[in-house]
Motif scaffolding. Structure first.
Motif: not given
Length: 133
Positions: A105-110
């Motif tokens: 799970a790669s963080p994105q956006g905020a």
């Protein structure tokens, strides 16, 4: 002649002095300097649950697929929704082999500046980084 003055009265003047106003602003600034990092840390960890639930959900689907087919390969096609967390804060990638898988799970956006970075889950239940699970 009355020697007792009303408490807080200043020779007929009322209101705040500039010094009192600056002290109040200083106190508010100090409270905000402590509260804001705590608040953003709370938001990061709350959004991290979005990734955890997506990883666990996809892992469950992969295990059901493996039970039917005796392989993890081709199981991603069986997922009925996209490879993104429910609230969209994480993008999920799956690396599938015949008897193993790794979900990332790669963080994105905020959530892009999350201190934990990528969260991973494997078929044996290994979760990384441990401190963020």
């Amino acid at each position: 002649m009355c020697l007792i003055r009303e408490r807080g009265a200043r020779d007929g003047q009322s209101g705040m002095t500039l010094l009192e106003l600056l002290i109040v602003l200083l106190i508010i600034g100090l409270v905000m300097a402590v509260a804001y990092p705590l608040y953003t840390g709370y938001l990061e960890s709350a959004r991290r649950t979005d990734a955890k639930s997506a990883l666990v959900d996809i892992a469950g689907r992969l295990e059901r697929c493996y039970t039917l087919n005796q392989t993890y390969q081709g199981c991603v096609d069986d997922l009925d929704r996209g490879m993104e967390s429910a609230k969209g804060f994480y993008e999920i990638q799956a690396s599938l082999e015949a008897s193993t898988y790794t979900l990332i799970a790669s963080p994105q956006g905020a959530q892009e500046n999350d201190s934990c970075g990528e969260l991973t889950l494997t078929q044996s239940g290994n979760e990384a980084p441990k401190a963020c699970w």
